[in-house]
Design a protein around this motif. Structure first.
Motif, PDB file in Angstrom:
ATOM      1  N   ASP A   1      -3.456  -2.156   2.296  1.00  5.66           N
ATOM      2  CA  ASP A   1      -4.642  -1.414   2.758  1.00  5.66           C
ATOM      3  C   ASP A   1      -4.688  -0.948   4.331  1.00  5.66           C
ATOM      4  N   ALA A   2      -4.129  -1.859   4.993  1.00 10.39           N
ATOM      5  CA  ALA A   2      -3.935  -1.697   6.493  1.00 10.39           C
ATOM      6  C   ALA A   2      -2.829  -0.423   6.572  1.00 10.39           C
ATOM      7  N   TYR A   3      -1.815  -0.503   5.845  1.00  8.39           N
ATOM      8  CA  TYR A   3      -0.748   0.630   5.872  1.00  8.39           C
ATOM      9  C   TYR A   3      -1.400   1.858   5.504  1.00  8.39           C
ATOM     10  N   ASN A   4      -2.477   2.009   4.520  1.00  5.41           N
ATOM     11  CA  ASN A   4      -3.147   3.267   3.948  1.00  5.41           C
ATOM     12  C   ASN A   4      -3.784   3.562   5.152  1.00  5.41           C
ATOM     13  N   GLN A   5      -4.664   2.697   5.760  1.00  3.59           N
ATOM     14  CA  GLN A   5      -5.471   3.318   6.976  1.00  3.59           C
ATOM     15  C   GLN A   5      -4.500   3.812   8.068  1.00  3.59           C
ATOM     16  N   ALA A   6      -3.451   3.368   8.211  1.00  2.00           N
ATOM     17  CA  ALA A   6      -2.455   3.881   9.312  1.00  2.00           C
ATOM     18  C   ALA A   6      -1.629   4.965   8.817  1.00  2.00           C
ATOM     19  N   GLN A   7      -1.947   5.476   7.651  1.00  2.58           N
ATOM     20  CA  GLN A   7      -1.255   6.748   7.167  1.00  2.58           C
ATOM     21  C   GLN A   7       0.025   6.384   6.806  1.00  2.58           C
ATOM     22  N   LYS A   8       0.415   5.332   6.186  1.00  2.00           N
ATOM     23  CA  LYS A   8       1.752   4.794   5.642  1.00  2.00           C
ATOM     24  C   LYS A   8       1.889   4.504   4.318  1.00  2.00           C
ATOM     25  N   PRO A   9       1.792   5.624   3.375  1.00  2.00           N
ATOM     26  CA  PRO A   9       1.541   5.172   2.043  1.00  2.00           C
ATOM     27  C   PRO A   9       2.959   4.668   1.458  1.00  2.00           C
ATOM     28  N   ASP A  10       4.110   5.018   1.815  1.00  2.00           N
ATOM     29  CA  ASP A  10       5.288   4.532   1.393  1.00  2.00           C
ATOM     30  C   ASP A  10       5.147   2.910   1.434  1.00  2.00           C
ATOM     31  N   GLU A  11       4.899   2.504   2.685  1.00  2.00           N
ATOM     32  CA  GLU A  11       4.944   0.936   2.782  1.00  2.00           C
ATOM     33  C   GLU A  11       3.596   0.377   2.009  1.00  2.00           C
ATOM     34  N   ALA A  12       2.590   1.223   1.919  1.00  2.00           N
ATOM     35  CA  ALA A  12       1.483   0.539   1.038  1.00  2.00           C
ATOM     36  C   ALA A  12       1.712   0.367  -0.483  1.00  2.00           C
ATOM     37  N   ILE A  13       2.628   1.294  -0.992  1.00  2.00           N
ATOM     38  CA  ILE A  13       3.040   1.426  -2.350  1.00  2.00           C
ATOM     39  C   ILE A  13       3.976   0.254  -2.556  1.00  2.00           C
ATOM     40  N   ALA A  14       4.858   0.027  -1.625  1.00  2.00           N
ATOM     41  CA  ALA A  14       6.006  -1.013  -1.561  1.00  2.00           C
ATOM     42  C   ALA A  14       5.297  -2.501  -1.663  1.00  2.00           C
ATOM     43  N   THR A  15       4.398  -2.641  -0.939  1.00  2.00           N
ATOM     44  CA  THR A  15       3.797  -3.731  -0.747  1.00  2.00           C
ATOM     45  C   THR A  15       3.000  -4.145  -2.126  1.00  2.00           C
ATOM     46  N   ILE A  16       2.152  -3.053  -2.667  1.00  2.00           N
ATOM     47  CA  ILE A  16       1.483  -3.320  -3.881  1.00  2.00           C
ATOM     48  C   ILE A  16       2.279  -3.573  -4.947  1.00  2.00           C
ATOM     49  N   ASP A  17       3.540  -2.798  -5.116  1.00  2.00           N
ATOM     50  CA  ASP A  17       4.335  -3.195  -6.114  1.00  2.00           C
ATOM     51  C   ASP A  17       4.845  -4.730  -6.010  1.00  2.00           C
ATOM     52  N   LYS A  18       5.222  -5.149  -5.031  1.00  2.00           N
ATOM     53  CA  LYS A  18       5.261  -6.538  -5.076  1.00  2.00           C
ATOM     54  C   LYS A  18       4.097  -7.672  -5.268  1.00  2.00           C
ATOM     55  N   VAL A  19       2.849  -7.023  -5.039  1.00  2.00           N
ATOM     56  CA  VAL A  19       1.936  -7.843  -5.621  1.00  2.00           C
ATOM     57  C   VAL A  19       1.776  -7.627  -7.183  1.00  2.00           C
ATOM     58  N   LEU A  20       1.776  -6.468  -7.858  1.00  2.00           N
ATOM     59  CA  LEU A  20       1.568  -6.109  -8.906  1.00  2.00           C
ATOM     60  C   LEU A  20       2.625  -6.965  -9.918  1.00  2.00           C
ATOM     61  N   ALA A  21       3.720  -7.386  -9.149  1.00  3.56           N
ATOM     62  CA  ALA A  21       5.010  -8.050  -9.929  1.00  3.56           C
ATOM     63  C   ALA A  21       4.801  -9.799  -9.780  1.00  3.56           C
ATOM     64  N   MET A  22       3.750 -10.252  -9.038  1.00  2.00           N
ATOM     65  CA  MET A  22       3.512 -11.505  -9.040  1.00  2.00           C
ATOM     66  C   MET A  22       2.958 -12.121 -10.437  1.00  2.00           C
ATOM     67  N   PRO A  23       3.431 -13.516 -10.801  1.00  4.17           N
ATOM     68  CA  PRO A  23       3.084 -13.688 -12.110  1.00  4.17           C
ATOM     69  C   PRO A  23       1.812 -14.234 -11.820  1.00  4.17           C
ATOM     70  N   ASP A  24       0.826 -14.384 -12.964  1.00  2.00           N
ATOM     71  CA  ASP A  24      -0.401 -14.948 -13.167  1.00  2.00           C
ATOM     72  C   ASP A  24      -1.306 -14.271 -12.172  1.00  2.00           C
ATOM     73  N   LEU A  25      -1.421 -12.908 -11.957  1.00  2.00           N
ATOM     74  CA  LEU A  25      -2.171 -12.210 -10.872  1.00  2.00           C
ATOM     75  C   LEU A  25      -3.455 -12.148 -11.605  1.00  2.00           C
ATOM     76  N   ASN A  26      -4.626 -12.774 -10.500  1.00  2.00           N
ATOM     77  CA  ASN A  26      -6.084 -12.645 -10.833  1.00  2.00           C
ATOM     78  C   ASN A  26      -6.496 -11.197 -11.191  1.00  2.00           C
ATOM     79  N   PRO A  27      -7.033 -11.085 -12.394  1.00  3.84           N
ATOM     80  CA  PRO A  27      -7.561  -9.591 -12.577  1.00  3.84           C
ATOM     81  C   PRO A  27      -8.397  -8.876 -11.617  1.00  3.84           C
ATOM     82  N   GLN A  28      -9.081  -9.585 -11.024  1.00  2.00           N
ATOM     83  CA  GLN A  28      -9.721  -8.845  -9.778  1.00  2.00           C
ATOM     84  C   GLN A  28      -8.735  -8.230  -8.859  1.00  2.00           C
TER      85      GLN A  28
END
Length: 103
Positions: free
Chosen positions: A56-83
């Protein structure tokens, strides 16, 4: 001992996260990115919510590529809380829109 070292590391990660929240409130996004990144890298086990806040901080700083890369790491985490997953997907959608607007 090992338990004390783990506790110190956890408290340091929490302190960096608190500094990041303050930086976000002051709209100092580069500082927030640095602090969230430090907090995220220190946490053991990894805290997906901290990584989402970093994206989110990357988004606020207008760095969407970094935000997407970071979120992709999160979405790949096992047993991710649905919220956390839901918020991560929302942050990624925002990054995707920011990226499209830049082109």
């Amino acid at each position: 001992d090992e338990q004390w070292e783990a506790a110190k590391t956890d408290l340091a990660a929490q302190a960096h996260q608190a500094l990041a929240f303050g930086a976000m409130a002051r709209k100092k996004f580069d500082v927030a990115i640095s602090e969230f990144k430090t907090a995220a890298e220190m946490a053991n086990p990894p805290d997906p919510a901290t990584w989402v806040r970093l994206a989110d901080a990357y988004n606020q700083a207008q760095k969407p590529d970094e935000a997407i890369a970071t979120i992709d790491k999160v979405l790949a985490m096992p047993d991710l809380n649905p919220q956390v997953k839901s918020v991560a997907e929302s942050v990624k959608a925002t990054a995707t829109r920011l990226k499209a607007a830049k082109q």
